[in-house]
Design a protein around this motif. Structure first.
Motif, PDB file in Angstrom:
ATOM      1  N   LEU A  31      -2.898  -0.597   9.222  1.00 33.80           N
ATOM      2  CA  LEU A  31      -1.901  -1.288   8.400  1.00 33.80           C
ATOM      3  C   LEU A  31      -2.390  -2.656   7.947  1.00 33.80           C
ATOM      4  O   LEU A  31      -2.165  -3.061   6.798  1.00 33.80           O
ATOM      5  N   ILE A  32      -3.059  -3.370   8.850  1.00 32.08           N
ATOM      6  CA  ILE A  32      -3.593  -4.689   8.486  1.00 32.08           C
ATOM      7  C   ILE A  32      -4.652  -4.553   7.400  1.00 32.08           C
ATOM      8  O   ILE A  32      -4.670  -5.324   6.414  1.00 32.08           O
ATOM      9  N   GLU A  33      -5.541  -3.580   7.554  1.00 34.75           N
ATOM     10  CA  GLU A  33      -6.562  -3.354   6.527  1.00 34.75           C
ATOM     11  C   GLU A  33      -5.921  -2.972   5.197  1.00 34.75           C
ATOM     12  O   GLU A  33      -6.328  -3.463   4.132  1.00 34.75           O
ATOM     13  N   GLU A  34      -4.915  -2.103   5.251  1.00 31.47           N
ATOM     14  CA  GLU A  34      -4.230  -1.678   4.030  1.00 31.47           C
ATOM     15  C   GLU A  34      -3.545  -2.866   3.348  1.00 31.47           C
ATOM     16  O   GLU A  34      -3.587  -3.009   2.118  1.00 31.47           O
ATOM     17  N   GLY A  35      -2.905  -3.735   4.158  1.00 31.49           N
ATOM     18  CA  GLY A  35      -2.217  -4.892   3.596  1.00 31.49           C
ATOM     19  C   GLY A  35      -3.169  -5.852   2.903  1.00 31.49           C
ATOM     20  O   GLY A  35      -2.918  -6.280   1.768  1.00 31.49           O
ATOM     21  N   TRP A  36      -4.282  -6.187   3.556  1.00 35.58           N
ATOM     22  CA  TRP A  36      -5.241  -7.114   2.951  1.00 35.58           C
ATOM     23  C   TRP A  36      -5.941  -6.503   1.741  1.00 35.58           C
ATOM     24  O   TRP A  36      -6.245  -7.204   0.763  1.00 35.58           O
ATOM     25  N   PHE A  37      -6.171  -5.213   1.787  1.00 33.78           N
ATOM     26  CA  PHE A  37      -6.804  -4.544   0.637  1.00 33.78           C
ATOM     27  C   PHE A  37      -5.860  -4.572  -0.568  1.00 33.78           C
ATOM     28  O   PHE A  37      -6.302  -4.786  -1.715  1.00 33.78           O
ATOM     29  N   SER A  38      -4.555  -4.371  -0.322  1.00 36.00           N
ATOM     30  CA  SER A  38      -3.572  -4.424  -1.409  1.00 36.00           C
ATOM     31  C   SER A  38      -3.473  -5.835  -1.986  1.00 36.00           C
ATOM     32  O   SER A  38      -3.326  -6.018  -3.202  1.00 36.00           O
ATOM     33  N   ILE A  39      -3.551  -6.854  -1.115  1.00 34.73           N
ATOM     34  CA  ILE A  39      -3.537  -8.241  -1.601  1.00 34.73           C
ATOM     35  C   ILE A  39      -4.771  -8.521  -2.449  1.00 34.73           C
ATOM     36  O   ILE A  39      -4.692  -9.207  -3.490  1.00 34.73           O
ATOM     37  N   ALA A  40      -5.918  -7.995  -2.039  1.00 34.91           N
ATOM     38  CA  ALA A  40      -7.146  -8.187  -2.820  1.00 34.91           C
ATOM     39  C   ALA A  40      -7.002  -7.557  -4.208  1.00 34.91           C
ATOM     40  O   ALA A  40      -7.432  -8.130  -5.219  1.00 34.91           O
ATOM     41  N   LYS A  41      -6.373  -6.387  -4.275  1.00 30.61           N
ATOM     42  CA  LYS A  41      -6.143  -5.740  -5.567  1.00 30.61           C
ATOM     43  C   LYS A  41      -5.204  -6.575  -6.437  1.00 30.61           C
ATOM     44  O   LYS A  41      -5.418  -6.717  -7.650  1.00 30.61           O
ATOM     45  N   ALA A  42      -4.145  -7.126  -5.798  1.00 26.20           N
ATOM     46  CA  ALA A  42      -3.195  -7.959  -6.549  1.00 26.20           C
ATOM     47  C   ALA A  42      -3.873  -9.216  -7.082  1.00 26.20           C
ATOM     48  O   ALA A  42      -3.612  -9.643  -8.218  1.00 26.20           O
ATOM     49  N   ARG A  43      -4.745  -9.814  -6.312  1.00 23.24           N
ATOM     50  CA  ARG A  43      -5.477 -11.001  -6.765  1.00 23.24           C
ATOM     51  C   ARG A  43      -6.414 -10.660  -7.919  1.00 23.24           C
ATOM     52  O   ARG A  43      -6.605 -11.470  -8.841  1.00 23.24           O
ATOM     53  N   TYR A  44      -6.971  -9.491  -7.866  1.00 27.63           N
ATOM     54  CA  TYR A  44      -7.884  -9.078  -8.951  1.00 27.63           C
ATOM     55  C   TYR A  44      -7.122  -8.903 -10.262  1.00 27.63           C
ATOM     56  O   TYR A  44      -7.619  -9.272 -11.336  1.00 27.63           O
ATOM     57  N   ALA A 163       3.319  -3.022   4.107  1.00 28.82           N
ATOM     58  CA  ALA A 163       2.370  -2.815   5.207  1.00 28.82           C
ATOM     59  C   ALA A 163       2.541  -3.877   6.281  1.00 28.82           C
ATOM     60  O   ALA A 163       2.592  -3.569   7.481  1.00 28.82           O
ATOM     61  N   PHE A 164       2.665  -5.137   5.877  1.00 32.60           N
ATOM     62  CA  PHE A 164       2.784  -6.213   6.859  1.00 32.60           C
ATOM     63  C   PHE A 164       4.164  -6.209   7.535  1.00 32.60           C
ATOM     64  O   PHE A 164       4.285  -6.660   8.676  1.00 32.60           O
ATOM     65  N   LYS A 165       5.185  -5.706   6.855  1.00 30.80           N
ATOM     66  CA  LYS A 165       6.482  -5.543   7.519  1.00 30.80           C
ATOM     67  C   LYS A 165       6.369  -4.550   8.668  1.00 30.80           C
ATOM     68  O   LYS A 165       6.909  -4.759   9.755  1.00 30.80           O
TER      69      LYS A 165
END
Length: 209
Positions: A31-44, A163-165
């Motif tokens: 879940l942590i990996e999924e959350g940070w990966f989604s944030i990276a996509k949003a930043r992109y 994911a972070f929830k």
């Protein structure tokens, strides 16, 4: 024989708990990996400056808190609960003042001047509380961290939040499970010590005979 059976049951329980703990930890990491990966996509898609600490609210109010409770075996259970917003608390205070105003008016109907003075004071107090609700207490929309980054946020940012929830919930479950494992291990150690003492006494009696 009975002590051996209890010890075997405790051992099986201990192994099941360790297996469940391993699964929970694996889920937490995913879940942590999924959350940070989604944030990276949003930043992109939105830009690095649009998804950063610069967008955080000046005043933050927690939406979730963790409540712990002590169980019978000495274990601690952790449960995630949603916090009540300040706006709801202030609304309750305003309603209490309104009820108090009605009681004061009924008790002092024979004194017109005092009634006017106290009514004006109560009205002013209610107005101050209403203003405080508007200025200090965030609305439900502003309390959602997603609103910090704009009205129309990408789906990746919503997925990161979800994911972070779940990470918070799984973390509480892991903490509860770890507490249960420590209690089970303590019981096993006590039973093993009792068994060793019993075997030692049996050998001693046999030598005496």
């Amino acid at each position: 024989m009975r002590a051996q059976t209890c010890l075997d049951e405790q051992l099986l329980l201990f192994m099941d708990q360790l297996e469940a703990l391993e699964e929970k930890r694996h889920k937490l990491n995913s879940l942590i990996e999924e959350g940070w990966f989604s944030i990276a996509k949003a930043r992109y898609s939105m830009g690095n400056k649009q998804v950063s600490a610069l967008q955080y609210a000046s005043e933050m109010e927690p939406l979730v808190y963790v409540e712990d409770s002590l169980l019978e075996r000495g274990t601690v259970e952790f449960v995630c609960k949603r916090a009540e917003s300040k706006s709801e608390e202030l609304k309750s205070n305003i309603e209490d003042i309104g009820a108090k105003e009605g009681g004061l008016r009924r008790r002092i109907n024979t004194k017109q001047k005092e009634t006017k003075v106290e009514d004006a004071s109560d009205t002013q107090q209610e107005t101050e509380l209403q203003e405080k609700t508007k200025t200090e207490s965030p609305t439900p929309e502003n309390r959602d961290p997603l609103k910090w980054f704009g009205i129309l946020v990408p789906q990746n940012l919503k997925q990161a939040q979800a994911a972070f929830k779940e990470v918070i919930t799984v973390s509480a479950e892991i903490a509860s499970l770890q507490s249960a494992i420590l209690a089970t291990r303590k019981e096993m150690q006590a039973q093993m010590k009792e068994k060793q003492d019993s075997v030692g006494e049996t050998k001693l009696e046999t030598l005496k005979e």
